[in-house]
Scaffold this motif. Structure first.
Motif, PDB file in Angstrom:
ATOM      1  N   ASP A  90       0.827  -1.215   0.000  1.00  0.00           N
ATOM      2  CA  ASP A  90       0.000   0.000   0.000  1.00  0.00           C
ATOM      3  C   ASP A  90       0.860   1.263   0.000  1.00  0.00           C
ATOM      4  O   ASP A  90       0.524   2.246  -0.659  1.00  0.00           O
ATOM      5  N   SER A  91       1.976   1.228   0.717  1.00  0.00           N
ATOM      6  CA  SER A  91       2.798   2.431   0.829  1.00  0.00           C
ATOM      7  C   SER A  91       3.704   2.660  -0.386  1.00  0.00           C
ATOM      8  O   SER A  91       4.127   3.793  -0.617  1.00  0.00           O
ATOM      9  N   LEU A  92       3.976   1.622  -1.174  1.00  0.00           N
ATOM     10  CA  LEU A  92       4.939   1.783  -2.275  1.00  0.00           C
ATOM     11  C   LEU A  92       4.404   1.447  -3.663  1.00  0.00           C
ATOM     12  O   LEU A  92       5.107   1.624  -4.657  1.00  0.00           O
ATOM     13  N   LYS A  93       3.165   0.977  -3.771  1.00  0.00           N
ATOM     14  CA  LYS A  93       2.637   0.590  -5.090  1.00  0.00           C
ATOM     15  C   LYS A  93       2.565   1.771  -6.050  1.00  0.00           C
ATOM     16  O   LYS A  93       2.773   1.611  -7.252  1.00  0.00           O
ATOM     17  N   SER A  94       2.326   2.967  -5.530  1.00  0.00           N
ATOM     18  CA  SER A  94       2.234   4.137  -6.411  1.00  0.00           C
ATOM     19  C   SER A  94       3.589   4.475  -7.042  1.00  0.00           C
ATOM     20  O   SER A  94       3.649   5.178  -8.047  1.00  0.00           O
ATOM     21  N   GLN A  95       4.675   3.944  -6.450  1.00  0.00           N
ATOM     22  CA  GLN A  95       6.013   4.154  -7.007  1.00  0.00           C
ATOM     23  C   GLN A  95       6.414   3.013  -7.947  1.00  0.00           C
ATOM     24  O   GLN A  95       7.529   2.997  -8.464  1.00  0.00           O
ATOM     25  N   LYS A 156      17.683  -9.618  -1.926  1.00  0.00           N
ATOM     26  CA  LYS A 156      17.426 -10.025  -0.542  1.00  0.00           C
ATOM     27  C   LYS A 156      16.654 -11.335  -0.573  1.00  0.00           C
ATOM     28  O   LYS A 156      15.744 -11.503  -1.392  1.00  0.00           O
ATOM     29  N   LYS A 157      17.029 -12.239   0.327  1.00  0.00           N
ATOM     30  CA  LYS A 157      16.372 -13.536   0.437  1.00  0.00           C
ATOM     31  C   LYS A 157      16.044 -13.757   1.911  1.00  0.00           C
ATOM     32  O   LYS A 157      16.905 -13.598   2.771  1.00  0.00           O
ATOM     33  N   VAL A 158      14.783 -14.110   2.199  1.00  0.00           N
ATOM     34  CA  VAL A 158      14.350 -14.300   3.581  1.00  0.00           C
ATOM     35  C   VAL A 158      13.664 -15.661   3.692  1.00  0.00           C
ATOM     36  O   VAL A 158      12.739 -15.959   2.944  1.00  0.00           O
ATOM     37  N   LEU A 159      14.122 -16.477   4.648  1.00  0.00           N
ATOM     38  CA  LEU A 159      13.631 -17.842   4.803  1.00  0.00           C
ATOM     39  C   LEU A 159      12.705 -18.002   5.995  1.00  0.00           C
ATOM     40  O   LEU A 159      12.854 -18.918   6.787  1.00  0.00           O
ATOM     41  N   SER A 160      11.764 -17.108   6.156  1.00  0.00           N
ATOM     42  CA  SER A 160      10.766 -17.207   7.231  1.00  0.00           C
ATOM     43  C   SER A 160       9.876 -15.969   7.145  1.00  0.00           C
ATOM     44  O   SER A 160      10.068 -15.129   6.282  1.00  0.00           O
ATOM     45  N   ALA A 161       8.932 -15.880   8.071  1.00  0.00           N
ATOM     46  CA  ALA A 161       8.099 -14.673   8.124  1.00  0.00           C
ATOM     47  C   ALA A 161       9.006 -13.482   8.409  1.00  0.00           C
ATOM     48  O   ALA A 161      10.022 -13.601   9.095  1.00  0.00           O
ATOM     49  N   HIS A 162       8.623 -12.343   7.873  1.00  0.00           N
ATOM     50  CA  HIS A 162       9.487 -11.166   7.962  1.00  0.00           C
ATOM     51  C   HIS A 162       8.626  -9.917   8.132  1.00  0.00           C
ATOM     52  O   HIS A 162       7.506  -9.856   7.620  1.00  0.00           O
ATOM     53  N   SER A 163       9.164  -8.931   8.809  1.00  0.00           N
ATOM     54  CA  SER A 163       8.438  -7.674   9.008  1.00  0.00           C
ATOM     55  C   SER A 163       8.676  -6.760   7.794  1.00  0.00           C
ATOM     56  O   SER A 163       9.434  -5.806   7.861  1.00  0.00           O
ATOM     57  N   TRP A 164       7.999  -7.077   6.700  1.00  0.00           N
ATOM     58  CA  TRP A 164       8.235  -6.378   5.439  1.00  0.00           C
ATOM     59  C   TRP A 164       7.904  -4.894   5.490  1.00  0.00           C
ATOM     60  O   TRP A 164       8.458  -4.107   4.733  1.00  0.00           O
ATOM     61  N   SER A 165       7.032  -4.474   6.384  1.00  0.00           N
ATOM     62  CA  SER A 165       6.655  -3.054   6.415  1.00  0.00           C
ATOM     63  C   SER A 165       7.584  -2.205   7.284  1.00  0.00           C
ATOM     64  O   SER A 165       7.324  -1.023   7.481  1.00  0.00           O
ATOM     65  N   SER A 166       8.683  -2.780   7.751  1.00  0.00           N
ATOM     66  CA  SER A 166       9.620  -2.016   8.600  1.00  0.00           C
ATOM     67  C   SER A 166      10.256  -0.870   7.809  1.00  0.00           C
ATOM     68  O   SER A 166      10.315  -0.902   6.578  1.00  0.00           O
ATOM     69  N   LYS A 167      10.732   0.116   8.525  1.00  0.00           N
ATOM     70  CA  LYS A 167      11.385   1.261   7.889  1.00  0.00           C
ATOM     71  C   LYS A 167      12.596   0.820   7.071  1.00  0.00           C
ATOM     72  O   LYS A 167      12.815   1.305   5.965  1.00  0.00           O
ATOM     73  N   THR A 168      13.354  -0.122   7.592  1.00  0.00           N
ATOM     74  CA  THR A 168      14.541  -0.612   6.877  1.00  0.00           C
ATOM     75  C   THR A 168      14.154  -1.201   5.522  1.00  0.00           C
ATOM     76  O   THR A 168      14.776  -0.879   4.506  1.00  0.00           O
ATOM     77  N   ASN A 169      13.131  -2.037   5.503  1.00  0.00           N
ATOM     78  CA  ASN A 169      12.707  -2.633   4.237  1.00  0.00           C
ATOM     79  C   ASN A 169      12.149  -1.584   3.285  1.00  0.00           C
ATOM     80  O   ASN A 169      12.423  -1.615   2.087  1.00  0.00           O
ATOM     81  N   ARG A 170      11.378  -0.635   3.811  1.00  0.00           N
ATOM     82  CA  ARG A 170      10.853   0.436   2.947  1.00  0.00           C
ATOM     83  C   ARG A 170      11.998   1.233   2.329  1.00  0.00           C
ATOM     84  O   ARG A 170      11.954   1.575   1.152  1.00  0.00           O
ATOM     85  N   ASP A 171      13.022   1.529   3.142  1.00  0.00           N
ATOM     86  CA  ASP A 171      14.167   2.291   2.638  1.00  0.00           C
ATOM     87  C   ASP A 171      14.895   1.525   1.529  1.00  0.00           C
ATOM     88  O   ASP A 171      15.258   2.105   0.502  1.00  0.00           O
ATOM     89  N   VAL A 172      15.116   0.231   1.735  1.00  0.00           N
ATOM     90  CA  VAL A 172      15.791  -0.591   0.726  1.00  0.00           C
ATOM     91  C   VAL A 172      14.990  -0.580  -0.573  1.00  0.00           C
ATOM     92  O   VAL A 172      15.529  -0.352  -1.660  1.00  0.00           O
ATOM     93  N   ILE A 173      13.696  -0.792  -0.466  1.00  0.00           N
ATOM     94  CA  ILE A 173      12.848  -0.864  -1.664  1.00  0.00           C
ATOM     95  C   ILE A 173      12.735   0.501  -2.330  1.00  0.00           C
ATOM     96  O   ILE A 173      12.774   0.605  -3.561  1.00  0.00           O
ATOM     97  N   THR A 174      12.648   1.556  -1.549  1.00  0.00           N
ATOM     98  CA  THR A 174      12.599   2.912  -2.104  1.00  0.00           C
ATOM     99  C   THR A 174      13.870   3.201  -2.903  1.00  0.00           C
ATOM    100  O   THR A 174      13.807   3.776  -4.001  1.00  0.00           O
ATOM    101  N   HIS A 175      15.029   2.780  -2.383  1.00  0.00           N
ATOM    102  CA  HIS A 175      16.292   2.972  -3.114  1.00  0.00           C
ATOM    103  C   HIS A 175      16.277   2.171  -4.429  1.00  0.00           C
ATOM    104  O   HIS A 175      16.716   2.671  -5.465  1.00  0.00           O
ATOM    105  N   LEU A 176      15.770   0.951  -4.367  1.00  0.00           N
ATOM    106  CA  LEU A 176      15.688   0.134  -5.584  1.00  0.00           C
ATOM    107  C   LEU A 176      14.750   0.770  -6.606  1.00  0.00           C
ATOM    108  O   LEU A 176      15.032   0.783  -7.799  1.00  0.00           O
ATOM    109  N   LEU A 177      13.629   1.294  -6.135  1.00  0.00           N
ATOM    110  CA  LEU A 177      12.672   1.954  -7.032  1.00  0.00           C
ATOM    111  C   LEU A 177      13.275   3.198  -7.676  1.00  0.00           C
ATOM    112  O   LEU A 177      12.947   3.534  -8.811  1.00  0.00           O
ATOM    113  N   ALA A 178      14.178   3.862  -6.952  1.00  0.00           N
ATOM    114  CA  ALA A 178      14.830   5.056  -7.460  1.00  0.00           C
ATOM    115  C   ALA A 178      15.973   4.718  -8.416  1.00  0.00           C
ATOM    116  O   ALA A 178      16.606   5.611  -8.969  1.00  0.00           O
ATOM    117  N   GLY A 179      16.237   3.421  -8.583  1.00  0.00           N
ATOM    118  CA  GLY A 179      17.278   2.998  -9.513  1.00  0.00           C
ATOM    119  C   GLY A 179      18.634   2.830  -8.873  1.00  0.00           C
ATOM    120  O   GLY A 179      19.626   2.610  -9.564  1.00  0.00           O
TER     121      GLY A 179
END
Length: 181
Positions: A90-95, A156-179
């Motif tokens: 929800d927070s990153l689909k618009s990007q 990134k590879k995660v082998l269990s449940a993960h807190s995907w909405s954490s700030k760290t994950n959002r930052d990583v994905i935001t950087h990837l979206l920015a190229g």
């Protein structure tokens, strides 16, 4: 003496050629497919629950930052992480961020649809009951997740449940979206 010299000369030329060939192969070879960080994400086909069509990952998600999540309705850790995945989406689909969540349930699709409805999931829900996605991604348990960059490389590879909405994950994905890598 000249016969031995010629023999060594040809051995040296052959060894040098083999070394040069190996160096060029490593330098210019395509990124191999696999399931480790730094490797190309394996391609797969699965049924898109919303459209009813079979989709190929390499075509549907090419050039996009995508979280591939392999899960099952009967898996408690899968149920635990789905709300965080929805929040992240929800927070990153618009990007342009995408999630391809592949259900591996062996039964009918009704259970999967009930699960999706119960959790209010709006990202892409795919289904593979053939076991091919498990094989391609060498899945050892559920859930397993793979964050894929725009070039199709696992970052990134995660082998269990993960807190995907954490700030760290959002930052990583935001950087990837920015190229950024």
């Amino acid at each position: 003496m000249s016969g031995a010299f010629n023999q060594w000369k040809w051995v040296a030329i052959t060894v040098g050629s083999l070394l040069l060939g190996a160096i060029l192969l490593v330098k210019f070879a395509p990124v191999p497919e696999g399931v480790e960080v730094g490797r190309r994400a394996p391609d797969f086909s699965a049924l898109n629950l919303a459209s009813g069509d079979s989709v190929r990952f390499a075509e549907e998600y090419a050039g996009q930052v995508t979280l591939v999540n392999i899960w099952a309705t009967w898996c408690p850790p899968c149920r635990d992480e789905m709300p965080a995945m929805q929040e992240l989406y929800d927070s990153l689909k618009s990007q342009g961020f995408r999630i391809a969540a592949i259900s591996v349930d062996e039964g009918g699709l009704d259970e999967v649809r009930k699960f999706v409805s119960r959790f209010g999931l709006t990202f892409d829900i795919l289904h593979d009951n053939s076991g091919r996605v498990d094989q391609r991604y060498q899945v050892t348990g559920y859930p397993e997740s793979f964050l894929i960059n725009r070039s199709g490389i696992i970052v990134k590879k995660v082998l269990s449940a993960h807190s995907w909405s954490s700030k760290t994950n959002r930052d990583v994905i935001t950087h990837l979206l920015a190229g950024e890598s």
